[in-house]
Scaffold this active site. Structure first.
Site, PDB file in Angstrom:
ATOM      1  N   ASP A  41      13.694   0.581  42.269  1.00  0.00           N
ATOM      2  CA  ASP A  41      13.585   0.490  40.756  1.00  0.00           C
ATOM      3  C   ASP A  41      14.770   1.004  39.865  1.00  0.00           C
ATOM      4  OD1 ASP A  41      13.932   3.160  41.453  1.00  0.00           O
ATOM      5  OD2 ASP A  41      12.258   4.222  40.379  1.00  0.00           O
ATOM      6  N   HIS A 246      44.129  -5.892  46.767  1.00  0.00           N
ATOM      7  CA  HIS A 246      42.844  -5.436  46.071  1.00  0.00           C
ATOM      8  C   HIS A 246      42.226  -4.253  46.892  1.00  0.00           C
ATOM      9  CE1 HIS A 246      42.512  -9.315  43.541  1.00  0.00           C
ATOM     10  NE2 HIS A 246      43.288  -8.531  43.066  1.00  0.00           N
ATOM     11  N   ASP A 263      46.179   2.308  41.325  1.00  0.00           N
ATOM     12  CA  ASP A 263      46.194   1.467  40.250  1.00  0.00           C
ATOM     13  C   ASP A 263      44.608   1.741  39.476  1.00  0.00           C
ATOM     14  OD1 ASP A 263      45.565  -0.744  38.299  1.00  0.00           O
ATOM     15  OD2 ASP A 263      46.384  -2.223  39.770  1.00  0.00           O
ATOM     16  N   ASP A 274      44.964   0.196  31.888  1.00  0.00           N
ATOM     17  CA  ASP A 274      45.275  -0.129  33.438  1.00  0.00           C
ATOM     18  C   ASP A 274      46.662   0.022  33.516  1.00  0.00           C
ATOM     19  OD1 ASP A 274      45.415  -1.863  35.484  1.00  0.00           O
ATOM     20  OD2 ASP A 274      45.400  -3.721  34.524  1.00  0.00           O
ATOM     21  N   HIS A 355      51.910 -11.731  42.873  1.00  0.00           N
ATOM     22  CA  HIS A 355      51.081 -11.830  41.972  1.00  0.00           C
ATOM     23  C   HIS A 355      51.630 -11.819  40.615  1.00  0.00           C
ATOM     24  CE1 HIS A 355      51.788  -7.519  40.872  1.00  0.00           C
ATOM     25  NE2 HIS A 355      51.545  -7.161  42.214  1.00  0.00           N
ATOM     26  N   HIS A 359      48.891  -9.461  32.324  1.00  0.00           N
ATOM     27  CA  HIS A 359      47.466  -9.937  31.622  1.00  0.00           C
ATOM     28  C   HIS A 359      47.128  -9.319  30.552  1.00  0.00           C
ATOM     29  CE1 HIS A 359      45.551  -6.481  33.034  1.00  0.00           C
ATOM     30  NE2 HIS A 359      46.090  -6.681  34.421  1.00  0.00           N
ATOM     31  N   HIS A 366      40.946  -7.222  32.345  1.00  0.00           N
ATOM     32  CA  HIS A 366      41.487  -8.537  32.198  1.00  0.00           C
ATOM     33  C   HIS A 366      41.001  -9.384  30.894  1.00  0.00           C
ATOM     34  CE1 HIS A 366      42.483  -8.401  36.831  1.00  0.00           C
ATOM     35  NE2 HIS A 366      43.266  -7.933  36.107  1.00  0.00           N
ATOM     36  N   GLU A 384      53.618  -5.339  35.214  1.00  0.00           N
ATOM     37  CA  GLU A 384      53.082  -4.691  36.406  1.00  0.00           C
ATOM     38  C   GLU A 384      53.836  -5.327  37.474  1.00  0.00           C
ATOM     39  OE1 GLU A 384      48.902  -5.387  37.774  1.00  0.00           O
ATOM     40  OE2 GLU A 384      48.798  -6.155  35.849  1.00  0.00           O
ATOM     41  N   TYR A 388      56.032  -5.235  48.098  1.00  0.00           N
ATOM     42  CA  TYR A 388      55.180  -5.189  49.040  1.00  0.00           C
ATOM     43  C   TYR A 388      55.964  -5.465  50.438  1.00  0.00           C
ATOM     44  CZ  TYR A 388      52.282  -5.061  45.028  1.00  0.00           C
ATOM     45  OH  TYR A 388      51.824  -4.974  43.754  1.00  0.00           O
ATOM     46  N   ARG A 397      53.994  -0.626  43.229  1.00  0.00           N
ATOM     47  CA  ARG A 397      53.542  -1.151  41.705  1.00  0.00           C
ATOM     48  C   ARG A 397      53.691  -0.267  40.891  1.00  0.00           C
ATOM     49  NH1 ARG A 397      49.410  -3.788  43.093  1.00  0.00           N
ATOM     50  NH2 ARG A 397      47.635  -2.579  42.304  1.00  0.00           N
ATOM     51  N   GLU A 399      52.878   0.002  36.469  1.00  0.00           N
ATOM     52  CA  GLU A 399      52.263  -0.818  35.570  1.00  0.00           C
ATOM     53  C   GLU A 399      52.086   0.086  34.512  1.00  0.00           C
ATOM     54  OE1 GLU A 399      48.290  -2.083  36.947  1.00  0.00           O
ATOM     55  OE2 GLU A 399      48.121  -3.429  35.287  1.00  0.00           O
TER      56      GLU A 399
HETATM   57  N1  GLY Z   1      43.844  -3.299  37.920  1.00  0.00           N
HETATM   58  C1  GLY Z   1      44.112  -4.631  38.109  1.00  0.00           C
HETATM   59  C2  GLY Z   1      44.984  -5.170  37.516  1.00  0.00           C
HETATM   60  O1  GLY Z   1      46.324  -4.533  37.483  1.00  0.00           O
HETATM   61  O2  GLY Z   1      45.250  -6.266  37.253  1.00  0.00           O
HETATM   62 MN    MN Z   2      46.053  -2.456  37.396  1.00  0.00          MN
HETATM   63 MN    MN Z   3      46.723  -5.021  35.563  1.00  0.00          MN
END
Ligand code: GLY
Ligand code: MN
Ligand code: MN
Length: 429
Positions: A41, A246, A263, A274, A355, A359, A366, A384, A388, A397, A399
């Site tokens: 439930d 990730h 992160d 973020d 990466h 964004h 995002h 960011e 690595y 990283r 950010e």
């Molecule tokens: N936390 C997800 C990114 O940095 O895009």
């Molecule tokens: Mn992030």
């Molecule tokens: Mn991000």
């Protein structure tokens, strides 16, 4: 709600801006998110559909917003449907929105119960010729489970195949991509709560601590400061895990001598922060960790200055990749000569930085926006860059969240410590 009330004038202005983009005898329909089933439930915690929130401020399931701005009956131009509340519901689930409260939050006068939506819809479909439906057009979204707006679109098209159906998504993207002062303040507030969480971690972290204890420190600070919780699943990655982009298991031990990459971001009033910080588990960077960290920090600081009107995220990414490539040469990861001979389709830097660097953020971590469209003042983006080096267990990283302005970019999360000396000093305390 855990957040301070938002001025209903914000939602009224958003609807006004949205309807100014509609043509002819238009009817626009927005649904709230489903409650997502867990087991038995239980449902997963509810999170409002971002467009519906942007247009109404209603943070409750089974909500529908209907707009028919050209309708001759003034009471039909803007209607909000909310889940019927009753004594019985109040006993089991607590107070749901009353019609009066829904009107107060949204600035909409015509409030009805959701169970009556079909009656209004049938009437309005006879009048309307263009029907604007909402859809999730995020380019990387590929969940096979159909969401409420999608199921509704399919059902409506089947029932009314000869109406002219239009997309709301591009209109919503145009609106949501530029943040108002209210939104900038909410993102800043999410950033402030995130800063408090980072300070807790700097005090609490010790070798031998599991990554999920670090996560618990962060989530405690989020909860105690009025955030809804995490804006996304936090990455709390130590040692080799720092190189897993990730990583969300967060179940390894933070070992002496390793780095910890976090992160994480609070969600406040449905707005996200973020950020990423990378710190030494024992409070002191090794010489190699420090030189790698300072490479990323140099690029981060220079990159922020490139987030100006007119550029695109795509062009920005390319510039940052070049800067990171230079730093990698300095760190001895490959030579200038290697770069000259590299396969242009597989540049060497991609082994260590794979990466994008930016964004949009906002109601979603995002957030809506295209990486090919020029940046404009009022957009909020992440910066960011990362590095690595799997063979050295060094993943870094950094950010932050940046507001694009006519003048210089503004770092909305500038208060969160980032310099080596400051982090080491705060960890010594
Ligand atoms: N936390 C997800 C990114 O940095 O895009
Ligand atoms: Mn992030
Ligand atoms: Mn991000």
């Amino acid at each position: 709600m855990r957040y301070d009330p938002i001025d209903p004038g914000f939602f009224t202005a958003n609807r006004k801006n949205y309807i100014s983009k509609l043509e002819g005898k238009s009817l626009a329909i927005f649904h709230s998110n489903d409650e997502f089933p867990r087991n038995g439930d239980q449902n997963f915690p509810f999170r409002q559909q971002s467009d519906l929130f942007y247009l109404s401020g209603i943070d409750q399931e089974e909500t529908i917003l209907l707009m028919a701005p050209g309708h001759p009956n003034i009471d039909f131009r803007e209607i909000l449907f909310v889940k019927e509340t009753s004594e019985q519901i109040a006993i089991w689930e607590g107070q749901k929105l009353t019609k009066e409260k829904a009107a107060q939050v949204s600035g909409i006068k015509a409030i009805h119960w959701t169970k009556d939506f079909d009656l209004f819809l049938k009437d309005l479909m006879v009048w309307a010729s263009k029907i604007y439906l909402n859809s999730n057009e995020y380019p990387k979204y590929n969940n096979p489970v159909p969401y409420k707006d999608l199921r509704f679109a399919n059902e409506l098209k089947e029932q009314y195949p000869t109406h002219d159906f239009q997309r709301s998504a591009p209109l919503m993207m145009e609106l949501r991509k530029i943040k108002s002062d209210i939104e900038i303040n909410l993102i800043k507030k999410a950033g402030e709560i995130t800063a408090k969480a980072f300070e807790r971690v700097l005090k609490a972290l010790k070798p031998g601590m599991p990554e999920y204890h670090v996560q618990a420190e962060i989530e405690y600070a989020f909860a105690i400061n009025g955030a809804n919780g995490n804006a996304y699943r936090p990455i709390i990655a130590s040692g080799a895990n720092t190189c897993v982009l990730h990583y969300v298991d967060n179940d390894s031990i933070c070992n002496d001598g390793d780095l910890l990459l976090m992160d994480f971001g609070a969600e406040y009033a449905n707005y996200a922060a973020d950020i990423t910080r990378t710190i030494p588990v024992n409070g002191r960077f090794t010489k190699r960790q420090k030189e790698c960290y300072e490479s990323v920090l140099r690029v981060h600081d220079k990159a922020i200055q490139l987030l100006v009107p007119g550029t695109t995220i795509d062009a920005f990414n390319k510039e940052v990749n070049k800067m990171m490539e230079e730093e990698m040469i300095g760190l001895g990861l490959f030579s200038k000569n290697d770069v000259e001979k590299q396969d242009a389709k597989k540049p060497l830097y991609m082994k260590y930085f794979m990466h994008g660097t930016s964004h949009p953020i906002g109601l979603d971590v995002h957030d809506v926006g295209s990486k090919y469209n020029p940046l404009q003042a009022g957009m909020v983006l992440t910066c960011e860059p990362g590095l690595y080096i799997r063979e050295e267990n060094i993943g870094i990283r950094i950010e932050n969240n940046i507001l694009v302005t006519k003048d210089r970019p503004v770092n909305l999360t500038e208060q969160i410590p980032v310099e080596v000396e400051e982090i080491e000093r705060m960890m010594r305390r």
